[in-house]
Design an enzyme around this catalytic site. Sequence first.
Site, short mmCIF file in Angstrom:
data_model
loop_
_atom_site.label_atom_id
_atom_site.label_comp_id
_atom_site.label_asym_id
_atom_site.label_seq_id
_atom_site.Cartn_x
_atom_site.Cartn_y
_atom_site.Cartn_z
N GLY A 139 115.98 36.60 80.70
CA GLY A 139 117.05 37.43 81.24
C GLY A 139 118.40 36.88 80.80
O GLY A 139 118.48 35.84 80.14
N PHE A 140 119.42 37.58 81.20
CA PHE A 140 120.79 37.23 80.77
C PHE A 140 121.16 35.80 81.20
O PHE A 140 121.50 34.96 80.37
CB PHE A 140 121.73 38.29 81.35
CG PHE A 140 123.15 37.88 81.53
CD1 PHE A 140 123.90 37.46 80.43
CD2 PHE A 140 123.75 37.91 82.78
CE1 PHE A 140 125.23 37.09 80.60
CE2 PHE A 140 125.07 37.55 82.95
CZ PHE A 140 125.81 37.13 81.86
N ILE A 141 121.04 35.48 82.47
CA ILE A 141 121.45 34.15 82.93
C ILE A 141 120.42 33.10 82.52
O ILE A 141 120.76 32.01 82.06
CB ILE A 141 121.66 34.13 84.47
CG1 ILE A 141 122.74 35.14 84.86
CG2 ILE A 141 122.05 32.72 84.95
CD1 ILE A 141 122.91 35.35 86.37
N ASP B 80 108.51 34.93 81.57
CA ASP B 80 109.25 36.17 81.78
C ASP B 80 108.34 37.34 81.46
O ASP B 80 107.61 37.30 80.48
CB ASP B 80 110.48 36.19 80.86
CG ASP B 80 111.53 37.18 81.32
OD1 ASP B 80 112.67 36.74 81.56
OD2 ASP B 80 111.24 38.39 81.43
N LEU C 185 114.49 32.23 88.53
CA LEU C 185 115.46 33.31 88.34
C LEU C 185 114.79 34.67 88.27
O LEU C 185 115.47 35.70 88.30
CB LEU C 185 116.27 33.09 87.04
CG LEU C 185 117.48 32.15 87.11
CD1 LEU C 185 117.07 30.73 87.40
CD2 LEU C 185 118.28 32.20 85.81
N TYR D 210 117.78 44.93 98.69
CA TYR D 210 117.95 43.82 97.75
C TYR D 210 118.45 42.58 98.51
O TYR D 210 117.89 41.49 98.38
CB TYR D 210 118.92 44.23 96.65
CG TYR D 210 119.20 43.17 95.63
CD1 TYR D 210 118.18 42.49 94.99
CD2 TYR D 210 120.51 42.83 95.30
CE1 TYR D 210 118.44 41.51 94.05
CE2 TYR D 210 120.79 41.86 94.35
CZ TYR D 210 119.75 41.20 93.74
OH TYR D 210 120.02 40.23 92.81
N LYS E 37 116.26 39.10 99.14
CA LYS E 37 116.76 37.80 98.69
C LYS E 37 117.00 36.86 99.87
O LYS E 37 116.81 35.64 99.75
CB LYS E 37 118.06 38.00 97.89
CG LYS E 37 117.81 38.45 96.47
CD LYS E 37 117.03 37.39 95.74
CE LYS E 37 117.08 37.53 94.25
NZ LYS E 37 116.40 36.40 93.58
#
Length: 323
Positions: free
Chosen positions: A10-12, A31, A76, A149, A153
């Site tokens: 992913g991006f981060i 992933d 993540l 969401y 979390k």
Amino acid sequence: MKALITGGAGFIGAHLAEALIARGDKVAVLDNLSTGSMQNIRSLKKQRGFEYVIDDVLNQRVLAEMVDDADVVYHLAAAVGVKLVVESPVRTIEMNLEGTQVVLEAAAKKRKKVLLTSTSEVYGKSAKIPFGEDDDLLIGPSNKGRWSYACSKLMDEFLAIAFWKERKLPVVVVRLFNTVGPRQTGRYGMVIPNFVRQALTNKPITIYGNGKQQRAFGYVGDVVGALMALMDSESTHGEVFNVGNEIEISIKDLARLVKKMTGSRSELVYVPYDQAYEAGFEDMQRRVPDLTKIKKCIGYQPRTQLAEILQRVIEYERAQLNV
Ligand code: UDP
């Protein structure tokens, strides 16, 4: 030192993998490419000490092997992006609850420290700015999909802290505030990649609502540095930390700034929330982290400010779009 990064494509996650490899650590990425992409880890594939497995964290056999093989776990992998959450609520809730549960179970068996990435969404509609880690949280009702969401979390956070308290598993929880930078995809609604792409192609820049809502954007490079320092420190065990930037901008001013910096001919258009997301959608007006705790603990200081962040995203998107 070897780190397992779930959601590492992913991006981060990919930025984190690069930073860990750059300092000489080994990295394994798990992933399922649901929102991540091979493109994000392309340059890493040739690096020594880097490996990846395309699979789901819910595949417990694969996960257990990878946890065994690592010293620490950055968790993540999650369903992210408000658009995705609104459009696929079942997947969001299942993925975020079950994914974290299996990662914590696997890590607890082998006593591997887990860093859990949570989100500033958990502060919900709280109007007490800035948001501190010990503040009360103000979540909307369950018939408004967005809040699933935050709640999923938040349950992850409770579970991680419970593993620390009950089973002495070292964990640290990080609440990420609007993390941005090159390679973030606009596909799931994120504002900066969307505005930059719209501006570079001279298409209308879509401001949702009246554009007076404000956000504070943290640069991904600064954020991954913070994640690594939080993982490395023993004083973070069982603790929750905000990570982001404190400097706010309204979404309307962000649109103007992107237009100016790209020299775009795009017009600014206002899209009602009902159309952009779903009927009855609730947005938060302001979202600012109180960074006192992380500054004190690891000396965190957000270094990259918005103009520089936008410059880097613009350069990246120009190359992608070939414009
Ligand atoms: N937004 C917008 N236009 C877009 C995408 C997002 O005006 O094309 C707004 C969105 O409604 C929110 C802010 O920009 O108020 C930040 O959105 P993003 O999805 O990046 O992050 P959020 O803060 O909602 O998690």
